[in-house]
Design a protein around this motif. Structure first.
Motif, PDB file in Angstrom:
ATOM      1  N   GLY A 128      28.659  47.227  48.425  1.00  0.00           N
ATOM      2  CA  GLY A 128      29.213  46.117  49.304  1.00  0.00           C
ATOM      3  C   GLY A 128      29.605  45.125  48.545  1.00  0.00           C
ATOM      4  O   GLY A 128      30.162  43.960  49.179  1.00  0.00           O
ATOM      5  N   LEU A 129      29.380  45.009  47.263  1.00  0.00           N
ATOM      6  CA  LEU A 129      29.557  43.524  46.556  1.00  0.00           C
ATOM      7  C   LEU A 129      31.303  43.318  46.264  1.00  0.00           C
ATOM      8  O   LEU A 129      31.928  44.107  45.979  1.00  0.00           O
ATOM      9  CB  LEU A 129      29.164  43.913  45.147  1.00  0.00           C
ATOM     10  N   ASP A 130      31.575  42.207  46.875  1.00  0.00           N
ATOM     11  CA  ASP A 130      32.973  41.654  46.473  1.00  0.00           C
ATOM     12  C   ASP A 130      33.317  41.244  45.308  1.00  0.00           C
ATOM     13  O   ASP A 130      32.737  40.449  44.791  1.00  0.00           O
ATOM     14  CB  ASP A 130      33.370  40.513  47.589  1.00  0.00           C
ATOM     15  N   PRO A 131      34.298  41.960  44.490  1.00  0.00           N
ATOM     16  CA  PRO A 131      34.512  41.557  42.980  1.00  0.00           C
ATOM     17  C   PRO A 131      34.747  40.183  42.814  1.00  0.00           C
ATOM     18  O   PRO A 131      34.720  39.611  41.578  1.00  0.00           O
ATOM     19  CB  PRO A 131      35.708  42.635  42.629  1.00  0.00           C
ATOM     20  N   ASP A 132      35.369  39.535  43.944  1.00  0.00           N
ATOM     21  CA  ASP A 132      35.831  38.069  43.739  1.00  0.00           C
ATOM     22  C   ASP A 132      34.695  37.164  43.541  1.00  0.00           C
ATOM     23  O   ASP A 132      34.772  36.039  43.228  1.00  0.00           O
ATOM     24  CB  ASP A 132      36.681  37.664  44.913  1.00  0.00           C
ATOM     25  N   THR A 133      33.491  37.887  43.847  1.00  0.00           N
ATOM     26  CA  THR A 133      32.208  36.848  43.479  1.00  0.00           C
ATOM     27  C   THR A 133      31.797  36.792  42.076  1.00  0.00           C
ATOM     28  O   THR A 133      31.046  35.952  41.806  1.00  0.00           O
ATOM     29  CB  THR A 133      30.972  37.303  44.275  1.00  0.00           C
ATOM     30  N   ILE A 134      32.489  37.540  41.439  1.00  0.00           N
ATOM     31  CA  ILE A 134      32.356  37.694  39.915  1.00  0.00           C
ATOM     32  C   ILE A 134      32.983  36.396  39.315  1.00  0.00           C
ATOM     33  O   ILE A 134      34.381  36.663  39.437  1.00  0.00           O
ATOM     34  CB  ILE A 134      32.695  38.854  39.433  1.00  0.00           C
ATOM     35  N   LEU A 150      46.737  55.649  30.300  1.00  0.00           N
ATOM     36  CA  LEU A 150      46.303  54.384  31.226  1.00  0.00           C
ATOM     37  C   LEU A 150      44.885  53.975  30.768  1.00  0.00           C
ATOM     38  O   LEU A 150      43.984  54.865  30.964  1.00  0.00           O
ATOM     39  CB  LEU A 150      46.504  54.384  32.730  1.00  0.00           C
ATOM     40  N   TYR A 151      44.592  52.940  30.259  1.00  0.00           N
ATOM     41  CA  TYR A 151      43.304  52.258  29.830  1.00  0.00           C
ATOM     42  C   TYR A 151      43.238  51.262  30.608  1.00  0.00           C
ATOM     43  O   TYR A 151      44.016  50.047  30.681  1.00  0.00           O
ATOM     44  CB  TYR A 151      43.349  52.169  28.255  1.00  0.00           C
ATOM     45  N   VAL A 152      41.942  51.138  31.293  1.00  0.00           N
ATOM     46  CA  VAL A 152      41.637  49.974  32.167  1.00  0.00           C
ATOM     47  C   VAL A 152      40.517  49.431  32.086  1.00  0.00           C
ATOM     48  O   VAL A 152      39.273  50.174  31.600  1.00  0.00           O
ATOM     49  CB  VAL A 152      41.825  50.548  33.744  1.00  0.00           C
ATOM     50  N   ILE A 153      40.313  48.104  32.535  1.00  0.00           N
ATOM     51  CA  ILE A 153      38.822  47.333  32.483  1.00  0.00           C
ATOM     52  C   ILE A 153      38.229  47.990  33.794  1.00  0.00           C
ATOM     53  O   ILE A 153      38.822  47.694  34.896  1.00  0.00           O
ATOM     54  CB  ILE A 153      39.137  45.966  32.433  1.00  0.00           C
ATOM     55  N   HIS A 154      36.978  48.453  33.596  1.00  0.00           N
ATOM     56  CA  HIS A 154      36.377  48.869  34.965  1.00  0.00           C
ATOM     57  C   HIS A 154      35.919  47.716  35.949  1.00  0.00           C
ATOM     58  O   HIS A 154      35.730  48.029  37.309  1.00  0.00           O
ATOM     59  CB  HIS A 154      35.317  49.713  34.382  1.00  0.00           C
ATOM     60  N   TRP A 155      35.424  46.561  35.393  1.00  0.00           N
ATOM     61  CA  TRP A 155      34.852  45.831  36.298  1.00  0.00           C
ATOM     62  C   TRP A 155      35.177  44.355  35.479  1.00  0.00           C
ATOM     63  O   TRP A 155      35.137  44.110  34.467  1.00  0.00           O
ATOM     64  CB  TRP A 155      33.213  46.094  36.386  1.00  0.00           C
ATOM     65  N   PRO A 156      35.385  43.327  36.523  1.00  0.00           N
ATOM     66  CA  PRO A 156      35.764  42.101  35.767  1.00  0.00           C
ATOM     67  C   PRO A 156      34.373  41.369  35.208  1.00  0.00           C
ATOM     68  O   PRO A 156      34.673  40.263  34.345  1.00  0.00           O
ATOM     69  CB  PRO A 156      36.302  41.197  36.852  1.00  0.00           C
ATOM     70  N   GLY A 157      33.349  41.759  35.519  1.00  0.00           N
ATOM     71  CA  GLY A 157      32.141  41.159  34.873  1.00  0.00           C
ATOM     72  C   GLY A 157      31.417  41.878  33.959  1.00  0.00           C
ATOM     73  O   GLY A 157      31.718  43.026  33.583  1.00  0.00           O
ATOM     74  N   ALA A 158      30.170  41.355  33.300  1.00  0.00           N
ATOM     75  CA  ALA A 158      29.250  42.083  32.658  1.00  0.00           C
ATOM     76  C   ALA A 158      28.234  43.015  33.325  1.00  0.00           C
ATOM     77  O   ALA A 158      28.283  42.914  34.493  1.00  0.00           O
ATOM     78  CB  ALA A 158      28.469  40.968  31.774  1.00  0.00           C
ATOM     79  N   LYS A 159      27.558  43.780  32.683  1.00  0.00           N
ATOM     80  CA  LYS A 159      26.746  44.592  33.131  1.00  0.00           C
ATOM     81  C   LYS A 159      25.526  43.860  33.447  1.00  0.00           C
ATOM     82  O   LYS A 159      25.069  43.015  32.585  1.00  0.00           O
ATOM     83  CB  LYS A 159      26.159  45.833  32.219  1.00  0.00           C
ATOM     84  N   ALA A 209      49.965  52.519  29.039  1.00  0.00           N
ATOM     85  CA  ALA A 209      49.718  51.465  29.988  1.00  0.00           C
ATOM     86  C   ALA A 209      48.440  50.953  29.937  1.00  0.00           C
ATOM     87  O   ALA A 209      47.446  51.588  29.749  1.00  0.00           O
ATOM     88  CB  ALA A 209      50.420  52.099  31.160  1.00  0.00           C
ATOM     89  N   LEU A 210      48.359  49.661  30.491  1.00  0.00           N
ATOM     90  CA  LEU A 210      47.006  48.986  30.531  1.00  0.00           C
ATOM     91  C   LEU A 210      46.866  48.536  32.029  1.00  0.00           C
ATOM     92  O   LEU A 210      47.674  48.483  32.744  1.00  0.00           O
ATOM     93  CB  LEU A 210      46.992  47.627  29.624  1.00  0.00           C
ATOM     94  N   GLY A 211      45.624  48.568  32.485  1.00  0.00           N
ATOM     95  CA  GLY A 211      45.470  48.258  33.757  1.00  0.00           C
ATOM     96  C   GLY A 211      43.847  47.684  34.025  1.00  0.00           C
ATOM     97  O   GLY A 211      43.141  47.400  32.974  1.00  0.00           O
ATOM     98  N   VAL A 212      43.608  47.413  35.228  1.00  0.00           N
ATOM     99  CA  VAL A 212      42.283  46.847  35.620  1.00  0.00           C
ATOM    100  C   VAL A 212      41.791  47.435  36.775  1.00  0.00           C
ATOM    101  O   VAL A 212      42.452  48.288  37.446  1.00  0.00           O
ATOM    102  CB  VAL A 212      42.377  45.408  35.935  1.00  0.00           C
ATOM    103  N   THR A 213      40.490  47.389  37.152  1.00  0.00           N
ATOM    104  CA  THR A 213      39.801  48.128  38.329  1.00  0.00           C
ATOM    105  C   THR A 213      39.072  47.004  38.869  1.00  0.00           C
ATOM    106  O   THR A 213      38.267  46.204  38.065  1.00  0.00           O
ATOM    107  CB  THR A 213      39.030  49.206  37.687  1.00  0.00           C
ATOM    108  N   ASN A 214      38.972  46.763  40.188  1.00  0.00           N
ATOM    109  CA  ASN A 214      38.006  46.043  41.181  1.00  0.00           C
ATOM    110  C   ASN A 214      38.460  44.378  40.641  1.00  0.00           C
ATOM    111  O   ASN A 214      37.761  43.647  40.640  1.00  0.00           O
ATOM    112  CB  ASN A 214      36.880  46.126  40.738  1.00  0.00           C
ATOM    113  N   TYR A 215      39.919  44.365  40.265  1.00  0.00           N
ATOM    114  CA  TYR A 215      40.347  42.900  40.296  1.00  0.00           C
ATOM    115  C   TYR A 215      40.767  42.152  41.333  1.00  0.00           C
ATOM    116  O   TYR A 215      41.485  42.847  42.282  1.00  0.00           O
ATOM    117  CB  TYR A 215      41.424  42.770  39.143  1.00  0.00           C
ATOM    118  N   SER A 216      40.060  41.013  41.734  1.00  0.00           N
ATOM    119  CA  SER A 216      40.828  40.312  42.861  1.00  0.00           C
ATOM    120  C   SER A 216      41.967  39.417  42.557  1.00  0.00           C
ATOM    121  O   SER A 216      42.463  39.552  41.441  1.00  0.00           O
ATOM    122  CB  SER A 216      39.537  39.079  43.388  1.00  0.00           C
ATOM    123  N   LEU A 217      42.518  38.909  43.402  1.00  0.00           N
ATOM    124  CA  LEU A 217      43.659  37.943  43.314  1.00  0.00           C
ATOM    125  C   LEU A 217      43.599  37.124  42.314  1.00  0.00           C
ATOM    126  O   LEU A 217      44.454  36.783  41.317  1.00  0.00           O
ATOM    127  CB  LEU A 217      44.183  37.260  44.545  1.00  0.00           C
TER     128      LEU A 217
END
Length: 337
Positions: free
Chosen positions: A330-336, A142-151, A190-198
């Motif tokens: 405490g950052l909400d990923p949906d703010t990305i 399983l290879y996933v994207i760690h965070w929906p935004g950039a560093k 398999a592919l996946g994501v991490t910290n993804y909002s709806l």
């Protein structure tokens, strides 16, 4: 909430799926839901056919050069999923532990993540090859994207990001496309994501050719993400919980073990609070990846198959929800964006 229509191009050919199959016969066993798992070998079948164990071993904060021992101990204790990441800098240790353990490669589910500074087609491809080499394996389960935004943030200068050419479209049209190519080549099962909002998931589902199989998110009694869990269930996406036993990333002041409903359930079932928290997540339909460097705690965290919580006990723990995030300060990923 209605289910998104599956893109016509999302169905992979049987030939492509076959290319990602382990060389030997895996002993991992498929069950219908995490709550039905009876051993560390049991898990849910992901999109594409790989079985992901319901209870795995996390390696977050296990330092480079120090992770091999705990991971090997976990494998010898029966754990069959190891979760690591590019940014953890312990992938080489995970690979060394796998080889030292003597457990056949096809019996271990390896999950790793591409870091947020590696977004983009070429950078993701390069990062994946480096992870594969460090792990010393021929494929990753399983290879996933760690965070929906950039560093962002330290050590970068204020107002800058990495990669410097970052745009929100890059995660789906660059990073995900690179991951799909790796899947086509048989290097990822398999592919996946991490910290993804709806919102992030819906955007990805509109453009992807290969659907995400997993979304790993913060999920615990103070953050019961029911809407996200329901959406993932409808879309055939497995929700994998982290910080199940607590997180110190935001200077957490609470001790999850001391929550009265957790204490009451532990007493009723003659188990530990940690086991109750993990069992609660399984009952909710989540996979879990607890971490420990101590063999006795590894055994304790694995001892969640001999009891079940009542619906009343699950509800009492659910009611602790306060929408509080501890991970990522405490950052909400949906703010990305």
């Amino acid at each position: 909430m209605g289910s998104l229509k599956r893109p016509a191009a999302a169905a992979e050919s049987s030939a492509k799926r076959a290319k990602t199959a382990p060389a030997g016969k895996s002993t991992l066993h498929a069950v219908k839901s995490p709550a039905e798992a009876k051993t560390l070998n049991d898990g849910v079948t992901l999109v594409g056919g790989a079985v992901m164990p319901a209870v795995g071993f996390g390696t977050y904060k296990l330092k480079k050069g120090e992770a091999a021992g705990p991971v090997e101990a976990a494998l010898r204790a029966g754990y069959r999923l190891v979760d690591t990441a590019q940014v953890y800098e312990n992938e080489a240790d995970v690979g060394a532990a796998l080889r030292a353990s003597g457990v056949p490669r096809e019996n271990v589910f390896i999950e790793t993540k591409v870091w947020r500074s590696s977004h983009g087609l070429e950078r993701t491809t390069k990062a994946f090859k480096q992870s594969l080499r460090r792990l010393g394996v021929d494929y990753i389960d399983l290879y996933v994207i760690h965070w929906p935004g950039a560093k962002t943030g330290w050590p970068l200068k204020k107002g800058t990001v990495c990669p410097p050419d970052w745009t929100p479209a890059m995660r789906n049209l660059g990073t995900w496309k690179a991951m799909e190519q790796m899947h086509d080549e048989g290097k990822v099962r398999a592919l996946g994501v991490t910290n993804y909002s709806l919102r992030h998931l819906k955007e990805l589902l509109k453009t992807c050719r290969i659907r995400p199989a997993v979304n790993q998110v913060e999920f615990h009694p103070r953050l019961v993400q029911s809407e996200l869990l329901d959406f993932c269930r409808k879309e055939g996406i497995v929700l994998q919980a982290y910080a199940s036993l607590g997180s110190g990333d935001a200077g957490q002041a609470e001790d999850f073990f001391k929550f009265p409903p957790v204490q009451a359930a532990a007493k009723a079932h003659k188990v530990t609070p940690a086991q109750v928290l993990l069992r609660w997540a399984l009952e909710k339909g989540c996979h879990v990846i607890p971490k420990s460097t101590r063999p006795e705690r590894m055994a304790e965290n694995a001892g969640v198959f001999s009891f079940k919580l009542s619906s009343k006990e699950v509800k009492a723990i659910d009611e602790l929800n306060a929408g509080t995030r501890y991970a990522w300060k405490g950052l909400d990923p949906d703010t990305i964006v």
